[in-house]
Write a protein that holds these residues in place. Structure first.
Motif, PDB file in Angstrom:
ATOM      1  N   VAL A  80      36.387   7.446 -24.181  1.00 46.71           N
ATOM      2  CA  VAL A  80      36.033   7.627 -22.777  1.00 46.71           C
ATOM      3  C   VAL A  80      34.800   6.785 -22.473  1.00 46.71           C
ATOM      4  CG1 VAL A  80      35.129   9.301 -21.100  1.00 46.71           C
ATOM      5  CG2 VAL A  80      37.006   9.953 -22.625  1.00 46.71           C
ATOM      6  N   GLY A  81      34.760   6.187 -21.277  1.00 50.46           N
ATOM      7  CA  GLY A  81      33.606   5.411 -20.846  1.00 50.46           C
ATOM      8  C   GLY A  81      32.917   6.076 -19.671  1.00 50.46           C
ATOM      9  N   MET A  82      31.590   6.135 -19.718  1.00 53.43           N
ATOM     10  CA  MET A  82      30.804   6.708 -18.635  1.00 53.43           C
ATOM     11  C   MET A  82      29.890   5.631 -18.062  1.00 53.43           C
ATOM     12  SD  MET A  82      31.450   9.976 -18.261  1.00 53.43           S
ATOM     13  CE  MET A  82      32.463  11.192 -19.105  1.00 53.43           C
ATOM     14  N   ILE A  83      30.096   5.259 -16.820  1.00 53.79           N
ATOM     15  CA  ILE A  83      29.255   4.276 -16.141  1.00 53.79           C
ATOM     16  C   ILE A  83      28.486   5.016 -15.052  1.00 53.79           C
ATOM     17  CG2 ILE A  83      29.226   2.171 -14.746  1.00 53.79           C
ATOM     18  CD1 ILE A  83      31.782   1.311 -16.229  1.00 53.79           C
ATOM     19  N   GLY A  84      27.174   5.134 -15.259  1.00 52.27           N
ATOM     20  CA  GLY A  84      26.335   5.959 -14.399  1.00 52.27           C
ATOM     21  C   GLY A  84      25.974   7.224 -15.141  1.00 52.27           C
ATOM     22  N   CYS A  85      24.688   7.411 -15.402  1.00 51.26           N
ATOM     23  CA  CYS A  85      24.259   8.497 -16.303  1.00 51.26           C
ATOM     24  C   CYS A  85      23.511   9.605 -15.571  1.00 51.26           C
ATOM     25  CB  CYS A  85      23.408   7.918 -17.434  1.00 51.26           C
ATOM     26  SG  CYS A  85      24.355   6.852 -18.545  1.00 51.26           S
ATOM     27  N   TYR A 142      27.757  13.699 -16.439  1.00 47.22           N
ATOM     28  CA  TYR A 142      27.545  14.692 -17.502  1.00 47.22           C
ATOM     29  C   TYR A 142      28.554  15.830 -17.363  1.00 47.22           C
ATOM     30  CZ  TYR A 142      25.601  18.418 -20.310  1.00 47.22           C
ATOM     31  OH  TYR A 142      25.470  19.442 -21.224  1.00 47.22           O
ATOM     32  N   GLU A 143      28.715  16.327 -16.137  1.00 49.81           N
ATOM     33  CA  GLU A 143      29.696  17.386 -15.922  1.00 49.81           C
ATOM     34  C   GLU A 143      31.111  16.886 -16.179  1.00 49.81           C
ATOM     35  OE1 GLU A 143      29.176  20.379 -15.717  1.00 49.81           O
ATOM     36  OE2 GLU A 143      27.203  20.739 -14.843  1.00 49.81           O
ATOM     37  N   THR A 144      31.395  15.640 -15.812  1.00 47.65           N
ATOM     38  CA  THR A 144      32.716  15.063 -16.090  1.00 47.65           C
ATOM     39  C   THR A 144      32.959  15.006 -17.597  1.00 47.65           C
ATOM     40  OG1 THR A 144      32.645  13.760 -14.044  1.00 47.65           O
ATOM     41  CG2 THR A 144      34.197  13.040 -15.750  1.00 47.65           C
ATOM     42  N   PHE A 145      31.936  14.629 -18.353  1.00 45.78           N
ATOM     43  CA  PHE A 145      32.002  14.626 -19.812  1.00 45.78           C
ATOM     44  C   PHE A 145      32.381  16.024 -20.325  1.00 45.78           C
ATOM     45  CE2 PHE A 145      29.429  15.724 -23.594  1.00 45.78           C
ATOM     46  CZ  PHE A 145      29.983  14.860 -24.546  1.00 45.78           C
ATOM     47  N   ARG A 146      31.702  17.044 -19.825  1.00 41.24           N
ATOM     48  CA  ARG A 146      31.963  18.410 -20.283  1.00 41.24           C
ATOM     49  C   ARG A 146      33.391  18.858 -19.945  1.00 41.24           C
ATOM     50  NH1 ARG A 146      30.158  22.902 -19.299  1.00 41.24           N
ATOM     51  NH2 ARG A 146      29.832  22.701 -17.050  1.00 41.24           N
ATOM     52  N   PHE A 147      33.801  18.604 -18.719  1.00 42.58           N
ATOM     53  CA  PHE A 147      35.127  19.053 -18.301  1.00 42.58           C
ATOM     54  C   PHE A 147      36.235  18.258 -18.983  1.00 42.58           C
ATOM     55  CE2 PHE A 147      32.793  21.351 -15.130  1.00 42.58           C
ATOM     56  CZ  PHE A 147      33.608  22.420 -14.780  1.00 42.58           C
ATOM     57  N   LEU A 148      36.004  16.984 -19.229  1.00 37.03           N
ATOM     58  CA  LEU A 148      36.997  16.187 -19.962  1.00 37.03           C
ATOM     59  C   LEU A 148      37.210  16.741 -21.363  1.00 37.03           C
ATOM     60  CD1 LEU A 148      36.394  12.416 -19.086  1.00 37.03           C
ATOM     61  CD2 LEU A 148      38.572  13.649 -18.999  1.00 37.03           C
ATOM     62  N   LEU A 149      36.123  17.107 -22.020  1.00 39.99           N
ATOM     63  CA  LEU A 149      36.263  17.666 -23.367  1.00 39.99           C
ATOM     64  C   LEU A 149      37.008  18.991 -23.357  1.00 39.99           C
ATOM     65  CD1 LEU A 149      32.849  16.951 -25.152  1.00 39.99           C
ATOM     66  CD2 LEU A 149      34.943  15.584 -25.108  1.00 39.99           C
ATOM     67  N   SER A 150      36.914  19.726 -22.254  1.00 40.42           N
ATOM     68  CA  SER A 150      37.604  21.018 -22.189  1.00 40.42           C
ATOM     69  C   SER A 150      39.119  20.851 -22.109  1.00 40.42           C
ATOM     70  CB  SER A 150      37.099  21.838 -21.000  1.00 40.42           C
ATOM     71  OG  SER A 150      37.612  21.359 -19.771  1.00 40.42           O
ATOM     72  N   VAL A 200      32.509   8.275 -26.927  1.00 39.12           N
ATOM     73  CA  VAL A 200      32.167   8.093 -25.518  1.00 39.12           C
ATOM     74  C   VAL A 200      31.220   6.901 -25.406  1.00 39.12           C
ATOM     75  CG1 VAL A 200      31.065   9.103 -23.483  1.00 39.12           C
ATOM     76  CG2 VAL A 200      32.458  10.540 -24.991  1.00 39.12           C
ATOM     77  N   TYR A 201      31.616   5.904 -24.619  1.00 46.56           N
ATOM     78  CA  TYR A 201      30.779   4.741 -24.353  1.00 46.56           C
ATOM     79  C   TYR A 201      29.977   5.003 -23.079  1.00 46.56           C
ATOM     80  CZ  TYR A 201      34.153   2.580 -27.533  1.00 46.56           C
ATOM     81  OH  TYR A 201      34.949   2.296 -28.614  1.00 46.56           O
ATOM     82  N   LEU A 203      34.730  -1.160 -19.658  1.00 47.67           N
ATOM     83  CA  LEU A 203      36.008  -1.347 -18.972  1.00 47.67           C
ATOM     84  C   LEU A 203      37.076  -1.891 -19.908  1.00 47.67           C
ATOM     85  CD1 LEU A 203      34.658  -2.834 -15.618  1.00 47.67           C
ATOM     86  CD2 LEU A 203      35.752  -0.605 -15.900  1.00 47.67           C
ATOM     87  N   ALA A 204      36.657  -2.732 -20.852  1.00 48.24           N
ATOM     88  CA  ALA A 204      37.605  -3.355 -21.777  1.00 48.24           C
ATOM     89  C   ALA A 204      38.011  -2.431 -22.921  1.00 48.24           C
ATOM     90  CB  ALA A 204      36.994  -4.636 -22.345  1.00 48.24           C
ATOM     91  N   GLU A 205      37.122  -1.509 -23.326  1.00 46.28           N
ATOM     92  CA  GLU A 205      37.360  -0.744 -24.549  1.00 46.28           C
ATOM     93  C   GLU A 205      37.774   0.702 -24.325  1.00 46.28           C
ATOM     94  OE1 GLU A 205      34.237  -1.243 -27.535  1.00 46.28           O
ATOM     95  OE2 GLU A 205      33.588  -3.061 -26.484  1.00 46.28           O
ATOM     96  N   ALA A 206      37.340   1.325 -23.241  1.00 46.22           N
ATOM     97  CA  ALA A 206      37.616   2.749 -23.049  1.00 46.22           C
ATOM     98  C   ALA A 206      39.000   2.975 -22.449  1.00 46.22           C
ATOM     99  CB  ALA A 206      36.549   3.368 -22.160  1.00 46.22           C
TER     100      ALA A 206
END
Length: 349
Positions: free
Chosen positions: A145-150, A155-163, A171-172, A207-210
């Motif tokens: 998964v790639g996160m652009i914008g910290c 952060y919440e998207t990270f948590r919900f994706l893992l759920s 995670v990049y 964009l290329a790897e995630a």
């Protein structure tokens, strides 16, 4: 508070920390709630006026938005979210967004709850993004998964994706502010120590790897002009709405939460409509997919999911919080909020 209805004329006041406690550990329920809200909306059982944007001279990036909504079906709830976005707050040690949600009783229209809503707004946004990623990635295992914008939203998207996708192992992460990226990495690592968090020097490599990429920036104009480096299978969660150029939008498979809402306020989708002259490049809404009316994706193209952020999600999750607050005796009851009936005030005004 008891679980029974509050007395006539009273309201419930809920703070952000109280809402955090109520929603803690209920990611799966929140996602199911968001799914049901999207489905109800797609079936036409909702009222969703266009959001009203309040902007300010010489403050291009700042805005306050009013979102009014009614959601029928099993929800039967109406309300208003009033959300401010002031990106420079971050430099002052404050959250970018602050919000208030008002819920109205459908029996008499009177407000029954006033609650802090940046928590609800962030979690409904993240739940919607995770739901879309899960459906659009279909039955393939998701590893990167790639996160652009910290900020909070990613952060919440990270948590919900893992759920919904516990198989994610890497995670990049990228932010224009490297210190924020480091802070984000530490926060994510605290939450999920088994996940590898990798800081990246630029967006292009993510964009290329995630496999799934979440865009949650404060950009007001497109800064991604090419998506050709993305895998044809990739899913891009375009939460911040204004990152991708019109030309790049027109090169991918486009899903939105609501066509009319996304095609306004100079979003990337709106710019693509202006560029192409029509909306034919939007294949469907997420509600169409969740109802099983259309296939999840078009093969051979990256899919971009642009979510305008619908008020129906705020009031749906707000109603859930309100009911749980009554059950848990959380929040503060505000008595005598309304004035005495004017016929009974005697000589008073």
């Amino acid at each position: 508070m008891s679980s029974v209805a509050i007395e006539q004329g009273q309201m419930v006041l809920l703070t952000g920390d109280e809402i955090v406690d109520i929603l803690q550990g209920h990611e799966q329920e929140t996602i199911k709630l968001v799914q049901a809200a999207y489905q109800t909306h797609s079936l036409g059982d909702s009222e969703l006026p266009h959001s009203t944007f309040l902007r300010f001279p010489k403050q291009e990036r700042d805005r306050i938005i009013a979102l009014t909504a009614y959601l029928g079906g099993d929800f039967n709830v109406a309300g208003l979210k009033w959300i401010a976005s002031f990106p420079n707050n971050i430099q002052q040690g404050l959250e970018r967004a602050s919000a208030t949600l008002i819920l109205n009783a459908m029996e008499n229209g009177r407000p029954k709850a006033i609650m802090e809503s940046s928590v609800i707004s962030a979690q409904r946004t993240a739940a919607g993004a995770a739901l879309a990623a899960d459906r659009l990635w279909e039955n393939m295992p998701l590893h990167t998964v790639g996160m652009i914008g910290c900020g909070l939203i990613n952060y919440e998207t990270f948590r919900f994706l893992l759920s919904v996708r516990p198989e994610v192992h890497t995670v990049y992460v990228y932010d224009v502010d490297s210190a924020r990226a480091e802070q984000f990495k530490r926060k994510c690592q605290e939450y999920a120590g088994n996940i590898e968090i990798v800081l990246k020097p630029d967006m292009t490599s993510i964009l290329a790897e995630a496999e799934v990429i979440s865009l949650a920036t404060t950009a007001v104009q497109p800064h991604i002009h090419d998506l050709s480096m993305c895998s044809p299978d990739s899913v891009i969660l375009h939460t911040s709405l204004r990152d991708i150029s019109a030309e790049a939008i027109l090169s991918v498979d486009n899903i939105v939460d609501d066509v009319d809402h996304c095609c306004r306020a100079q979003t990337s989708v709106h710019l693509a409509e202006q560029h192409s002259g029509d909306r034919a490049f939007i294949r469907c809404t997420i509600g169409d997919i969740l109802l099983g009316n259309v296939r999840s994706r078009e093969q051979g193209k990256p899919v971009v999911y642009s979510a305008f952020g619908l008020g129906i999600l705020d009031i749906a999750l707000g109603e859930y919080v309100y009911k749980r607050a009554l059950e848990q005796q959380a929040g503060t009851r505000v008595g005598s909020f309304f004035p005495t009936n004017w016929l009974e005030r005697g000589g008073k005004l």
